[in-house]
Design a protein around this motif. Sequence first.
Motif, PDB file in Angstrom:
ATOM      1  N   GLU A   1      13.125   7.186   7.032  1.00  0.00           N
ATOM      2  CA  GLU A   1      13.183   5.881   7.317  1.00  0.00           C
ATOM      3  C   GLU A   1      14.529   5.198   7.635  1.00  0.00           C
ATOM      4  OE1 GLU A   1      10.978   2.145   7.461  1.00  0.00           O
ATOM      5  OE2 GLU A   1       9.342   3.868   8.095  1.00  0.00           O
ATOM      6  N   ALA A   2      15.266   5.239   6.197  1.00  0.00           N
ATOM      7  CA  ALA A   2      16.610   4.801   5.868  1.00  0.00           C
ATOM      8  C   ALA A   2      17.864   6.055   6.487  1.00  0.00           C
ATOM      9  CB  ALA A   2      16.545   4.959   4.363  1.00  0.00           C
ATOM     10  N   LYS A   3      17.181   7.520   5.954  1.00  0.00           N
ATOM     11  CA  LYS A   3      17.874   7.954   7.078  1.00  0.00           C
ATOM     12  C   LYS A   3      18.308   7.956   8.284  1.00  0.00           C
ATOM     13  CE  LYS A   3      17.379  11.529   2.959  1.00  0.00           C
ATOM     14  NZ  LYS A   3      16.608  13.055   3.120  1.00  0.00           N
TER      15      LYS A   3
ATOM     16  N   ALA B   1       1.263  -0.866   0.091  1.00  0.00           N
ATOM     17  CA  ALA B   1      -0.394  -0.167  -0.001  1.00  0.00           C
ATOM     18  C   ALA B   1       0.745   1.627  -0.477  1.00  0.00           C
ATOM     19  CB  ALA B   1      -1.061   0.015   1.181  1.00  0.00           C
ATOM     20  N   SER B   2       1.899   1.206   0.500  1.00  0.00           N
ATOM     21  CA  SER B   2       3.100   2.425   0.790  1.00  0.00           C
ATOM     22  C   SER B   2       3.182   2.640  -0.228  1.00  0.00           C
ATOM     23  CB  SER B   2       3.434   2.336   2.053  1.00  0.00           C
ATOM     24  OG  SER B   2       4.648   1.395   1.866  1.00  0.00           O
ATOM     25  N   ALA B   3       3.801   1.702  -1.343  1.00  0.00           N
ATOM     26  CA  ALA B   3       4.684   1.658  -2.026  1.00  0.00           C
ATOM     27  C   ALA B   3       4.532   2.322  -3.228  1.00  0.00           C
ATOM     28  CB  ALA B   3       5.186   0.159  -3.074  1.00  0.00           C
TER      29      ALA B   3
ATOM     30  N   ALA C   1       8.678   8.420   0.910  1.00  0.00           N
ATOM     31  CA  ALA C   1       9.212   9.541   1.432  1.00  0.00           C
ATOM     32  C   ALA C   1       9.606   9.684   2.502  1.00  0.00           C
ATOM     33  CB  ALA C   1       8.484  10.934   1.373  1.00  0.00           C
ATOM     34  N   ALA C   2       8.784   8.746   3.227  1.00  0.00           N
ATOM     35  CA  ALA C   2       8.542   7.719   4.042  1.00  0.00           C
ATOM     36  C   ALA C   2       9.965   6.508   4.288  1.00  0.00           C
ATOM     37  CB  ALA C   2       7.366   7.411   5.464  1.00  0.00           C
TER      38      ALA C   2
END
Length: 173
Positions: free
Chosen positions: A38-40, A24-26, A33-34
Amino acid sequence: RGPRPVGGRGLAAAMSGPSQPSAASAASPTAAAASSSEAKLEEELRRQCADLERQLRQDPLMFENEALEVQLVQMQDDFSSLQDDYRSMDRYISERLEELTAQLEEQARTAGIAEGHANCLNDLLHFHEDQGQLAGSYWRTQCDKRDDSISFLTLKLQEYTVPSTEYRRLFAP
């Protein structure tokens, strides 16, 4: 010892790598952006963990703690060794004490027997001394009686005998 969780997330969560976005978020641009944020955040957490581990390795208290831990282990080994030595020495001293006590008791028995023999011999000595005195006294008395008897018989003999001068005078021609 390890890094502690930062911001309520555990180290395992921080080290597990980028999370996979759900289906759903892809599909949405905010989800991308989220995912990027999260990666950062995850990268920032990894960097903070590495900094904390580096600081921990460079901390002089860390070296002192490790040295004290080694010293503690050595002292525990020494203490254990000393306890073993103490137990061994305690057993040895107990056995030696039992040996010496048995020897002392045997010597006391032997001394008691020897003292009894000495007392018996002392009594025998007094008995023989007294017996010798009584025997000597008996034989002195016997000698005195015989001497008196000889004196008496000598006097009797003198009474019945005529002196030679008188005998010559009476029977001389």
